[in-house]
Design an enzyme around this catalytic site. Structure first.
Site, PDB file in Angstrom:
ATOM      1  N   THR A 139      43.003  43.723  46.713  1.00 25.93           N
ATOM      2  CA  THR A 139      43.890  43.094  45.728  1.00 25.93           C
ATOM      3  C   THR A 139      43.292  43.359  44.356  1.00 25.93           C
ATOM      4  O   THR A 139      42.193  43.911  44.250  1.00 25.93           O
ATOM      5  CB  THR A 139      43.979  41.565  45.940  1.00 25.93           C
ATOM      6  OG1 THR A 139      42.739  40.970  45.534  1.00 25.93           O
ATOM      7  CG2 THR A 139      44.273  41.208  47.381  1.00 25.93           C
ATOM      8  N   ASN A 140      43.979  42.944  43.292  1.00 33.41           N
ATOM      9  CA  ASN A 140      43.429  43.111  41.948  1.00 33.41           C
ATOM     10  C   ASN A 140      42.125  42.345  41.781  1.00 33.41           C
ATOM     11  O   ASN A 140      41.170  42.807  41.170  1.00 33.41           O
ATOM     12  CB  ASN A 140      44.422  42.640  40.895  1.00 33.41           C
ATOM     13  CG  ASN A 140      45.611  43.579  40.780  1.00 33.41           C
ATOM     14  OD1 ASN A 140      46.710  43.170  40.473  1.00 33.41           O
ATOM     15  ND2 ASN A 140      45.402  44.859  41.069  1.00 33.41           N
ATOM     16  N   CYS A 141      42.099  41.145  42.332  1.00 35.95           N
ATOM     17  CA  CYS A 141      40.898  40.318  42.163  1.00 35.95           C
ATOM     18  C   CYS A 141      39.846  40.584  43.239  1.00 35.95           C
ATOM     19  O   CYS A 141      38.669  40.280  43.059  1.00 35.95           O
ATOM     20  CB  CYS A 141      41.265  38.842  42.114  1.00 35.95           C
ATOM     21  SG  CYS A 141      42.466  38.328  43.344  1.00 35.95           S
ATOM     22  N   TYR A 142      40.260  41.126  44.387  1.00 38.41           N
ATOM     23  CA  TYR A 142      39.328  41.455  45.477  1.00 38.41           C
ATOM     24  C   TYR A 142      39.579  42.904  45.916  1.00 38.41           C
ATOM     25  O   TYR A 142      40.210  43.153  46.935  1.00 38.41           O
ATOM     26  CB  TYR A 142      39.520  40.517  46.668  1.00 38.41           C
ATOM     27  CG  TYR A 142      39.148  39.084  46.370  1.00 38.41           C
ATOM     28  CD1 TYR A 142      37.822  38.677  46.497  1.00 38.41           C
ATOM     29  CD2 TYR A 142      40.108  38.148  45.993  1.00 38.41           C
ATOM     30  CE1 TYR A 142      37.463  37.356  46.237  1.00 38.41           C
ATOM     31  CE2 TYR A 142      39.762  36.841  45.725  1.00 38.41           C
ATOM     32  CZ  TYR A 142      38.443  36.452  45.844  1.00 38.41           C
ATOM     33  OH  TYR A 142      38.089  35.155  45.580  1.00 38.41           O
TER      34      TYR A 142
END
Lengths: 406, 137
Positions: A139-142
């Site tokens: 994901t963008n954050c992970y």
């Protein structure tokens, strides 16, 4: 009989002064035989109990720490055994009965089940390095998608043993009425009543010594896996409404405990991965519960002997797998421990899955902790439901899904 | 008289590359079947063989092997109980046919009497803690 003779605060004061009188459940039986219930109750402050056997509903909830860059773990394996990852990014749960994806299971019957979740937990608490493999979608954050690393208990953040159902109050005695050997979670059962296997510490077992759950519940401090743990409450399948002897001892499975504790202070001797031939893996868990002697009634219950505790004999070739409640008879733990039971005119040799001598050892360790002042007692913040609670153990109400159902 | 025997040969490292088995066949007329063999680098070699031949030749062959420094033993199977691994449950007790596995009925402690064990291996796989090891030697 129910008159309170001391409080937990008074007991703890004596523990802190090193003056508490602590006996194991086995020692209490001898004391009651000699002095009677009333006198023993005045003498003894705490009774310790214990049990050590395979408890399948056990697992480990742990946080491995974040990777750099971060990863929201979607699927994870420890030494090839899958851990549940449907929690926050790096929180995982591994269950005792999970087996490696590539395990042949029962394809070659009976399967050996040499390694599983229970063994992973044992390896972690032993301080061994365990291999973690994980994948995700990113994901963008992970953003990270793949991970393979060695893991050691001392490097991970939290590791809570979390066992939804342990310390069964009583348990079935398994026999095989069929004409073929069967392989069960209660061991190998020879055909035509070749052996009878049981799994309880009987007169040492925690819940058999407090049959109405008077002194145990949310927050009760216990011996768990060689360290200190706590009772969360009644375990799954808790069924206090089972038939009981006149003294109140359940004659069926009955009550259970949900327990938790910090794995980092536990001992591999009391958390052992086990392999049940033809069945799967599990974790042998050591549990010891202290019972504060608050009234003579506590002693009446805690001094119940093996000959007063009865277990149902169940046919695992037919009745058990087909969920029929029938039993073939009831036998006492005294008979079970003698090495043979009588069923009708047949004499059947017995085997155990629960280690009685280890249960006694646990009760003695707990006794020494209390006597040395390092372990005090506490009242439960919330009690466990007894027979009056109306809690009943239900089978699944199966409502088959038909074609076209959405 | 022709006899057939199963024996275990252990070779020291210095003999691993010598044609010893060749001489057994050629010089002593022994026929054999290799049941198991392993040679680990820089260690010794192990070979489990079934030998057939005249009793006299067998004796001479065995003497030859011993002279070369090979250790010759009849094949023996052994079940070892690893007390440290045992969780003292007692699942093995009704399984053991000779009472080599015993339980003291007062303490409920389990013990193993090697003398009584016939190496039937019935206890090995049903043991939840897998506390038995089978050794061939």
């Amino acid at each position: 009989m129910t008159k309170q003779i001391r409080t937990i605060e008074e007991i703890n004061e004596k523990i802190r002064q090193g003056k508490a009188v602590v006996v194991t459940a086995e020692e209490l039986i001898g004391l009651v035989e000699k002095d009677g219930i009333e006198k023993a109750a005045r003498k003894v402050d705490v009774v310790t109990t214990g049990t050590f056997g395979p408890m399948c509903s056990s697992g480990l909830l742990f946080n491995v720490g974040h990777t750099k860059p971060k990863m929201k773990i979607q699927k994870a394996w420890l030494n090839g055994v899958e851990a549940y990852a449907g929690l926050a990014a790096v929180d995982l749960f591994i269950g005792a009965t999970q087996i490696p994806d590539e395990d042949p299971a029962n394809k070659v019957f009976p399967g050996e089940f040499k390694y599983g979740g229970g063994h992973v937990i044992h390896d972690l608490v032993s301080g061994k390095d365990v291999r973690l493999d994980a994948v995700s979608y990113g994901t963008n954050c992970y953003p990270r998608k793949k991970l393979s690393t060695w893991l050691n208990i001392k490097d991970i953040n939290e590791a809570f043993l979390f066992n939804p159902r342990n310390a069964y109050q009583n348990y079935n005695v398994a026999v095989n009425a069929g004409d073929k050997t069967i392989y069960t979670y209660l061991g190998v059962l020879q055909p035509k009543f070749g052996n009878a296997n049981y799994c309880s510490a009987g007169q040492m077992s925690p819940l058999l010594k407090d049959p109405f759950y008077k002194n145990i519940g949310l927050g009760t401090k216990i011996f768990l896996g060689g360290g200190i743990g706590h009772v969360v409450g009644a375990g799954t399948q808790h069924s206090p409404d089972s038939p009981r002897t006149p003294k109140g001892t359940p004659k069926r499975g009955s009550g259970t405990l949900c327990v938790t504790g910090d794995l980092k202070q536990m001992d591999p001797r009391w958390l052992v991965g086990v392999s049940m031939l033809g069945y799967g893996t599990s974790l042998a868990v050591g549990i010891g519960v202290p019972i504060p002697v608050l009234s003579a009634e506590t002693v009446k219950w805690a001094s119940v002997r093996d000959e007063e505790i009865f277990a149902p004999v169940v046919d695992y070739s037919d009745d058990y797998p087909n969920a029929r409640p029938d039993i073939l008879g009831e036998v006492s733990y005294k008979e079970l421990k003698s090495g043979k039971i009588k069923l009708g005119r047949k004499e059947i040799p017995t085997g155990s899955l629960s280690g009685y001598s280890k249960a006694v050892e646990i009760a003695n360790i707990l006794k020494n902790w209390i006597k040395s002042g390092k372990f005090t007692l506490n009242a439960p913040a919330e009690k466990i439901g007894g027979p009056e609670s109306g809690i009943k153990f239900k089978l699944l109400n199966e409502r088959p899904v038909k074609n076209g159902d959405r | 008289m022709t006899i057939t025997k199963k024996i275990v040969l252990t070779f020291p490292q210095s003999l691993v590359d010598k044609p010893i088995v060749f001489h057994l066949i050629k010089d002593y007329n022994l026929v054999f079947n290799i049941l198991r063999a392993s040679i680990t680098p820089k260690e010794e070699g192990l070979m489990v063989i079934e030998i057939s031949g005249k009793e006299d030749d067998f004796k001479k062959g065995a003497d030859y092997l011993k002279k070369q420094g090979v250790n010759v033993q009849p094949l023996k199977k052994d079940v070892k109980w690893v007390g440290k691994k045992c969780i003292q449950c007692g699942a093995c007790i009704p399984i053991c046919p000779t009472n080599a596995l015993k339980i003291d009925r007062d303490s409920m402690k389990i013990s193993f009497d090697e003398e009584k064990c016939i190496a039937c291996e019935l206890c090995v796989r049903p043991c939840p803690a897998r506390a038995f090891e089978v050794r061939l030697y």
